[in-house]
Design a protein around this motif. Structure first.
Motif, mmCIF file in Angstrom:
data_model
loop_
_atom_site.group_PDB
_atom_site.id
_atom_site.type_symbol
_atom_site.label_atom_id
_atom_site.label_comp_id
_atom_site.label_asym_id
_atom_site.label_seq_id
_atom_site.Cartn_x
_atom_site.Cartn_y
_atom_site.Cartn_z
ATOM 1 N N THR A 188 -0.055 -3.895 0.860
ATOM 2 C CA THR A 188 -0.846 -2.711 0.545
ATOM 3 C C THR A 188 -0.385 -2.180 -0.814
ATOM 4 O O THR A 188 0.503 -1.331 -0.918
ATOM 5 N N ALA A 189 -0.977 -2.729 -1.861
ATOM 6 C CA ALA A 189 -0.610 -2.363 -3.230
ATOM 7 C C ALA A 189 -1.823 -2.546 -4.131
ATOM 8 O O ALA A 189 -2.770 -3.271 -3.811
ATOM 9 N N ARG A 190 -1.761 -1.875 -5.275
ATOM 10 C CA ARG A 190 -2.798 -2.024 -6.293
ATOM 11 C C ARG A 190 -2.157 -1.850 -7.658
ATOM 12 O O ARG A 190 -1.406 -0.894 -7.869
ATOM 13 N N ASP A 191 -2.438 -2.767 -8.542
ATOM 14 C CA ASP A 191 -1.893 -2.725 -9.896
ATOM 15 C C ASP A 191 -0.366 -2.631 -9.883
ATOM 16 O O ASP A 191 0.241 -1.921 -10.682
ATOM 17 N N GLY A 192 0.252 -3.360 -8.952
ATOM 18 C CA GLY A 192 1.706 -3.402 -8.894
ATOM 19 C C GLY A 192 2.354 -2.167 -8.313
ATOM 20 O O GLY A 192 3.584 -2.031 -8.378
ATOM 21 N N MET A 193 1.576 -1.255 -7.732
ATOM 22 C CA MET A 193 2.120 -0.034 -7.150
ATOM 23 C C MET A 193 1.682 0.102 -5.692
ATOM 24 O O MET A 193 0.585 -0.299 -5.321
ATOM 25 N N ARG A 194 2.571 0.684 -4.905
ATOM 26 C CA ARG A 194 2.316 0.867 -3.476
ATOM 27 C C ARG A 194 1.013 1.614 -3.234
ATOM 28 O O ARG A 194 0.705 2.600 -3.897
ATOM 29 N N MET A 195 0.264 1.153 -2.238
ATOM 30 C CA MET A 195 -0.948 1.825 -1.808
ATOM 31 C C MET A 195 -0.683 2.442 -0.427
ATOM 32 O O MET A 195 -0.982 1.861 0.610
ATOM 33 N N SER A 196 -0.061 3.610 -0.423
ATOM 34 C CA SER A 196 0.153 4.348 0.811
ATOM 35 C C SER A 196 -1.155 5.024 1.212
ATOM 36 O O SER A 196 -2.115 5.080 0.426
ATOM 37 N N THR A 197 -1.198 5.612 2.404
ATOM 38 C CA THR A 197 -2.414 6.342 2.781
ATOM 39 C C THR A 197 -2.518 7.655 2.010
ATOM 40 O O THR A 197 -3.616 8.194 1.856
ATOM 41 N N ALA A 198 -1.393 8.169 1.504
ATOM 42 C CA ALA A 198 -1.465 9.353 0.643
ATOM 43 C C ALA A 198 -2.227 9.017 -0.639
ATOM 44 O O ALA A 198 -3.087 9.785 -1.095
ATOM 45 N N ARG A 199 -1.930 7.864 -1.208
ATOM 46 C CA ARG A 199 -2.621 7.447 -2.430
ATOM 47 C C ARG A 199 -4.065 7.051 -2.141
ATOM 48 O O ARG A 199 -4.976 7.401 -2.900
ATOM 49 N N ALA A 200 -4.279 6.326 -1.044
ATOM 50 C CA ALA A 200 -5.610 5.791 -0.752
ATOM 51 C C ALA A 200 -6.575 6.862 -0.257
ATOM 52 O O ALA A 200 -7.761 6.849 -0.619
ATOM 53 N N TYR A 201 -6.086 7.799 0.570
ATOM 54 C CA TYR A 201 -6.984 8.727 1.249
ATOM 55 C C TYR A 201 -6.857 10.185 0.807
ATOM 56 O O TYR A 201 -7.856 10.905 0.768
ATOM 57 N N ILE A 202 -5.654 10.645 0.519
ATOM 58 C CA ILE A 202 -5.493 12.058 0.183
ATOM 59 C C ILE A 202 -5.752 12.329 -1.290
ATOM 60 O O ILE A 202 -6.387 13.331 -1.650
ATOM 61 N N ARG A 203 -5.290 11.442 -2.166
ATOM 62 C CA ARG A 203 -5.486 11.712 -3.590
ATOM 63 C C ARG A 203 -6.968 11.896 -3.933
ATOM 64 O O ARG A 203 -7.316 12.822 -4.659
ATOM 65 N N PRO A 204 -7.891 11.067 -3.401
ATOM 66 C CA PRO A 204 -9.311 11.296 -3.718
ATOM 67 C C PRO A 204 -9.880 12.568 -3.079
ATOM 68 O O PRO A 204 -10.903 13.074 -3.540
ATOM 69 N N ALA A 205 -9.237 13.065 -2.016
ATOM 70 C CA ALA A 205 -9.793 14.197 -1.265
ATOM 71 C C ALA A 205 -9.096 15.521 -1.567
ATOM 72 O O ALA A 205 -9.545 16.578 -1.106
ATOM 73 N N ARG A 206 -8.022 15.484 -2.331
ATOM 74 C CA ARG A 206 -7.133 16.642 -2.460
ATOM 75 C C ARG A 206 -7.847 17.887 -3.011
ATOM 76 O O ARG A 206 -7.490 19.012 -2.675
ATOM 77 N N LYS A 207 -8.841 17.704 -3.860
ATOM 78 C CA LYS A 207 -9.498 18.854 -4.484
ATOM 79 C C LYS A 207 -10.654 19.420 -3.662
ATOM 80 O O LYS A 207 -11.310 20.374 -4.093
#
Length: 542
Positions: A188-207
């Motif tokens: 579970t990674a993208r561009d060499g960085m971990r893809m946690s559910t915080a990155r995958a799901y919360i970052r797009p929804a945070r605002k």
């Protein structure tokens, strides 16, 4: 006091999914409570950082089990994520869904809607597979899953060749048409960085204005009006706060914390709660029971050829690969700790694979049990073979230590408490030897370091298993899904039996342990649960 439609306790692998999906249509207000802090941390985002967060209290609950007779009275260390993304922010990132039969078994245990055909669409929904979408894989979901073959160590090919010499098929995708065979893992990674559910799901929804995220918010107990859950109390930076839920409280605190919170709140085995002075809201004996976990064992070899040890041990190797990662997100620092492996049958007559394999082209003889500090490997060339029985039959328990919500619960894994589990571990150990004896690997091995060539008899293998076997960090089952309110905790819609307005959505509801790493099925669970919840509230008022 504040009021929301839904309160989600725990921003882990399932909680982040729920927060995104429940807030997506803009109709509902969501409060997401996380006991830990932000995931904006170099060691979380960099895959190699797994070795750093393993013992970092700022992002990790750092649990210890009770002494366990099955492993010689040893205490096991259980890291669990205490940070946005939960354990998806500190795990080894291996993406494995499990076998279709795992989910058909869930369905057949009295949980309609949880068979393989029911859950496959949610696996596909959550995922963007870098190989593209097909019948089994998703192509446009929030969670990016990457193939790491371009940066794999060459010894991975030797491991796969060894498997084929043992008549195990080569499998290009453990999450495709079949799980069986040997191959390489996706992460579970993208561009060499971990893809946690915080990155995958919360970052797009945070605002989103209808989603509120509170960190450093440690849930202390649930609030009730009779037998309806109405809210949560939580401690945030020394202040006790309260939030109310108009529709539901959803526990997504994980297989350790969800049963603990339920018991602290008066839901669980009545006699045990009363012994702690806790008023019983609902006597549900199954809360905290049915604990399951994967137990594995590593075989450590000194190699005749260079391994990752020679790349990562010297200061100049660390510098070179550090620069390579920073500049291009490439190289061993962009990978997880397990590169190759497989799912195989250890004996004829089995209907499906019963053993998960791991291959790591690196060794570390002085690391604490369970830890794989890739940046500090052995000075000599070495590698690891690992075996993990996929479906253990031993069952443990999570119990309160005290009524103090800041006291860690008592964890009783009860490893190897059935003959079946010991037999599987014995077969896994012998299989590691068979791998080491194949032409592909034998030519690379200078010596077996652990357990050592003196281990030859069943008695010696079993003694070694009790001395060295350790958790693979996949606890599930402590709020088991099922139809019987005296044995199970939630129904097939994940509602707590006999309690209104309360669900559990995390690995604790797994009826049985899936065949492999658990992060992928927990994310699937969050996706499916969101649809169940939205469906139950569609058209409802108030």
């Amino acid at each position: 006091m504040s009021e929301f439609d839904f309160i989600i306790v725990g921003a882990g692998s399932a909680g982040c999914v729920l927060a995104n999906r429940l807030s997506e249509n803009g109709k509902y207000s969501i409060l997401l409570l996380e006991a830990g802090g932000s995931d904006l941390n170099l060691w979380i985002w960099m895959p190699i950082g797994y070795g750093k967060t393993f013992y970092r209290k700022s992002v990790n609950w750092m649990y210890q089990t009770e002494p366990d007779p099955g492993i010689g009275g040893r205490v096991s260390y259980w890291p669990r994520g205490k940070v946005m993304g939960g354990s998806s922010s500190i795990n080894a990132m291996v993406y494995v869904r499990g076998q279709p039969e795992d989910f058909d078994e869930w369905r057949d245990m009295g949980n309609p809607g949880w068979g393989w055909d029911d859950v496959l669409p949610y696996f596909r929904k959550c995922e963007t597979n870098d190989r593209g979408a097909d019948t089994w894989r998703g192509g446009d979901g929030p969670l990016h899953v990457c193939t790491v073959d371009r940066d794999l160590h060459p010894l991975c090919a030797d491991f796969i060749q060894a498997g084929q010499e043992l008549q195990f098929p080569r499998n290009p995708d453990f999450n495709g048409a079949t799980q069986e065979g040997v191959g390489t893992y996706q992460n579970t990674a993208r561009d060499g960085m971990r893809m946690s559910t915080a990155r995958a799901y919360i970052r797009p929804a945070r605002k989103r204005p209808n989603l509120r995220v509170e960190t450093h918010a440690h849930a202390t107990r649930l609030l009730f009006d009779g037998q309806r859950a109405t809210g949560v109390t939580y401690s945030q930076r020394g202040r006790l706060k309260e939030a109310r839920a108009r529709r539901e409280v959803i526990l997504s605190a994980g297989a350790i914390n969800s049963p603990q919170i339920l018991q602290l709140s008066g839901i669980g085995p009545g006699d045990a709660l009363r012994a702690h002075g806790i008023e019983v809201v609902k006597d549900i004996p199954g809360v905290g029971q049915h604990l399951q976990d994967h137990l594995g064992i590593d075989y450590l070899f000194r190699a005749r050829v260079p391994t990752l040890n020679q790349q990562l041990r010297p200061w100049y190797g660390k510098l070179w690969h550090g620069l390579r990662y920073v500049l291009a997100r490439r190289g061993p620092l962009s990978l997880g700790v397990n590169q190759a492996g497989g799912f195989v049958r250890t004996r004829p007559g089995l209907e499906r694979p019963n053993m998960q394999l791991f291959f790591s082209p690196v060794s570390y003889t002085k690391a604490p049990p369970g830890k794989r500090p890739l940046m500090n490997p052995d000075a000599f060339p070495g590698f690891l073979l690992g075996a993990q029985p996929t479906r253990p039959t031993s069952r443990g328990q999570i119990a309160l230590r005290s009524p103090d919500p800041f006291d860690a619960p008592r964890i009783h894994p009860r490893y190897l408490s059935t003959e079946t589990d010991m037999q599987d571990m014995l077969e896994g150990s012998k299989l590691m030897r068979r791998f080491a004896e194949t032409p592909a690997l034998a030519r690379l091995i200078e010596a077996e370091i652990a357990p050592g060539p003196e281990v030859q008899t069943d008695e010696a293998f079993i003694a070694d298993i009790r001395r060295r076997a350790g958790t693979v960090f996949h606890p599930v089952g402590t709020c088991r899904m099922g139809p019987e309110s005296r044995k199970d905790v939630v129904d097939a819609r994940l509602r707590v039996h006999g309690v209104d307005g309360l669900r559990v959505v995390d690995a604790s509801v797994f009826p049985t342990l899936t065949s492999g790493n658990t992060n992928a099925p927990v994310i699937m669970l969050g996706e499916k649960a969101a649809d169940l919840i939205l469906g139950d509230h569609a058209g409802a008022t108030g």
